[in-house]
Design a protein around this motif. Structure first.
Motif, PDB file in Angstrom:
ATOM      1  N   UNK A  87       0.832  -1.197   0.000  1.00 51.45           N
ATOM      2  CA  UNK A  87       0.000   0.000   0.000  1.00 51.45           C
ATOM      3  C   UNK A  87       0.872   1.254   0.000  1.00 51.45           C
ATOM      4  N   UNK A  88       1.944   1.246   0.791  1.00 48.61           N
ATOM      5  CA  UNK A  88       2.858   2.397   0.819  1.00 48.61           C
ATOM      6  C   UNK A  88       3.506   2.613  -0.552  1.00 48.61           C
ATOM      7  N   UNK A  89       3.798   1.535  -1.258  1.00 44.98           N
ATOM      8  CA  UNK A  89       4.353   1.665  -2.610  1.00 44.98           C
ATOM      9  C   UNK A  89       3.345   2.312  -3.553  1.00 44.98           C
ATOM     10  N   UNK A  90       2.078   1.919  -3.447  1.00 45.60           N
ATOM     11  CA  UNK A  90       1.045   2.560  -4.269  1.00 45.60           C
ATOM     12  C   UNK A  90       0.935   4.048  -3.953  1.00 45.60           C
ATOM     13  N   UNK A  91       0.995   4.401  -2.672  1.00 48.12           N
ATOM     14  CA  UNK A  91       0.927   5.812  -2.277  1.00 48.12           C
ATOM     15  C   UNK A  91       2.148   6.559  -2.811  1.00 48.12           C
ATOM     16  N   UNK A  92       3.320   5.941  -2.736  1.00 45.66           N
ATOM     17  CA  UNK A  92       4.530   6.568  -3.269  1.00 45.66           C
ATOM     18  C   UNK A  92       4.380   6.840  -4.759  1.00 45.66           C
ATOM     19  N   UNK A 144       1.592   7.279  -6.371  1.00 47.48           N
ATOM     20  CA  UNK A 144       0.618   8.343  -6.587  1.00 47.48           C
ATOM     21  C   UNK A 144       1.240   9.715  -6.342  1.00 47.48           C
ATOM     22  N   UNK A 145       2.111   9.803  -5.350  1.00 51.48           N
ATOM     23  CA  UNK A 145       2.737  11.082  -5.037  1.00 51.48           C
ATOM     24  C   UNK A 145       3.884  11.414  -5.983  1.00 51.48           C
ATOM     25  N   UNK A 146       4.492  10.399  -6.591  1.00 48.12           N
ATOM     26  CA  UNK A 146       5.602  10.579  -7.539  1.00 48.12           C
ATOM     27  C   UNK A 146       5.284   9.838  -8.835  1.00 48.12           C
ATOM     28  N   UNK A 147       4.398  10.378  -9.658  1.00 44.95           N
ATOM     29  CA  UNK A 147       3.978   9.632 -10.854  1.00 44.95           C
ATOM     30  C   UNK A 147       5.099   9.398 -11.866  1.00 44.95           C
ATOM     31  N   UNK A 148       6.162  10.175 -11.820  1.00 44.95           N
ATOM     32  CA  UNK A 148       7.274   9.953 -12.749  1.00 44.95           C
ATOM     33  C   UNK A 148       8.006   8.646 -12.477  1.00 44.95           C
ATOM     34  N   UNK A 149       7.923   8.144 -11.243  1.00 40.69           N
ATOM     35  CA  UNK A 149       8.620   6.910 -10.895  1.00 40.69           C
ATOM     36  C   UNK A 149       7.758   5.665 -11.124  1.00 40.69           C
ATOM     37  N   UNK A 150       6.519   5.846 -11.608  1.00 42.43           N
ATOM     38  CA  UNK A 150       5.626   4.705 -11.844  1.00 42.43           C
ATOM     39  C   UNK A 150       6.182   3.865 -12.985  1.00 42.43           C
ATOM     40  N   UNK A 151       6.432   2.557 -12.770  1.00 42.51           N
ATOM     41  CA  UNK A 151       7.149   1.758 -13.777  1.00 42.51           C
ATOM     42  C   UNK A 151       6.292   1.196 -14.904  1.00 42.51           C
ATOM     43  N   UNK A 152       4.973   1.318 -14.826  1.00 36.18           N
ATOM     44  CA  UNK A 152       4.117   0.703 -15.826  1.00 36.18           C
ATOM     45  C   UNK A 152       3.553   1.766 -16.757  1.00 36.18           C
ATOM     46  N   UNK A 153       3.029   1.343 -17.882  1.00 34.98           N
ATOM     47  CA  UNK A 153       2.558   2.301 -18.884  1.00 34.98           C
ATOM     48  C   UNK A 153       1.142   2.800 -18.599  1.00 34.98           C
ATOM     49  N   UNK A 162      -1.654   3.876 -15.680  1.00 31.44           N
ATOM     50  CA  UNK A 162      -1.941   4.209 -14.278  1.00 31.44           C
ATOM     51  C   UNK A 162      -3.418   3.911 -14.017  1.00 31.44           C
ATOM     52  N   UNK A 163      -3.731   2.944 -13.134  1.00 28.50           N
ATOM     53  CA  UNK A 163      -5.131   2.617 -12.887  1.00 28.50           C
ATOM     54  C   UNK A 163      -5.867   3.783 -12.241  1.00 28.50           C
ATOM     55  N   UNK A 164      -7.098   3.996 -12.683  1.00 24.05           N
ATOM     56  CA  UNK A 164      -7.918   5.081 -12.143  1.00 24.05           C
ATOM     57  C   UNK A 164      -9.355   4.588 -12.021  1.00 24.05           C
ATOM     58  N   UNK A 165     -10.191   5.382 -11.393  1.00 26.25           N
ATOM     59  CA  UNK A 165     -11.598   5.041 -11.246  1.00 26.25           C
ATOM     60  C   UNK A 165     -11.813   3.943 -10.232  1.00 26.25           C
ATOM     61  N   UNK A 192      -8.997   1.293  -9.955  1.00 28.92           N
ATOM     62  CA  UNK A 192      -7.829   1.769  -9.233  1.00 28.92           C
ATOM     63  C   UNK A 192      -8.063   1.815  -7.738  1.00 28.92           C
ATOM     64  N   UNK A 193      -9.282   2.201  -7.338  1.00 30.51           N
ATOM     65  CA  UNK A 193      -9.609   2.234  -5.910  1.00 30.51           C
ATOM     66  C   UNK A 193      -9.579   0.829  -5.317  1.00 30.51           C
ATOM     67  N   UNK A 194     -10.081  -0.149  -6.056  1.00 30.74           N
ATOM     68  CA  UNK A 194     -10.055  -1.535  -5.589  1.00 30.74           C
ATOM     69  C   UNK A 194      -8.618  -2.034  -5.523  1.00 30.74           C
TER      70      UNK A 194
END
Length: 107
Positions: A18-23, A25-34, A36-39, A42-44
């Motif tokens: 969960x902390x990784x997901x929060x990280x 979200x706060x640093x979207x440039x470091x997200x490794x996948x193409x 980003x889940x939303x809606x 993403x909440x689930x």
């Protein structure tokens, strides 16, 4: 493996996820996948590790498996369930609001 040890392991592992997901979200440039889940999906995706983290914390704190806590909860008197339920809702609501405030603040 004891219930408390299993609860601590679940708390640490799912809390870390969960902390990784929060990280991310706060640093979207470091997200490794193409993507980003939303809606709702993403909440689930983000809420599931948090729920399992809280289940592990509950197991570690009580020493009972999570599925056995239903019997303990049902055995409480109606007014005890009302008070405990209100405390739980208020506490988790406060944690949710605190998380929203901390993510909204521009550090």
């Amino acid at each position: 493996m004891s219930i408390r040890r299993r609860g601590i392991l679940a708390f640490v592992s799912f809390g870390g996820l969960f902390a990784l997901f929060i990280f991310w979200m706060l640093n979207p440039d470091s997200y490794p996948f193409s993507y980003m889940p939303a809606g709702p999906g993403g909440a689930i995706l983000i809420g599931t590790p948090l729920a399992l983290c809280f289940a592990g914390l509950t197991e570690a704190a009580t020493g009972h498996p999570f599925h056995e806590l239903e019997k303990i909860w049902i055995d409480l008197k109606w007014w005890q369930r009302g008070i405990m339920g209100s405390i739980l809702v208020a506490t988790l609501g406060g944690v949710l609001v605190l998380g929203m405030v901390l993510t909204a603040v521009d550090w």
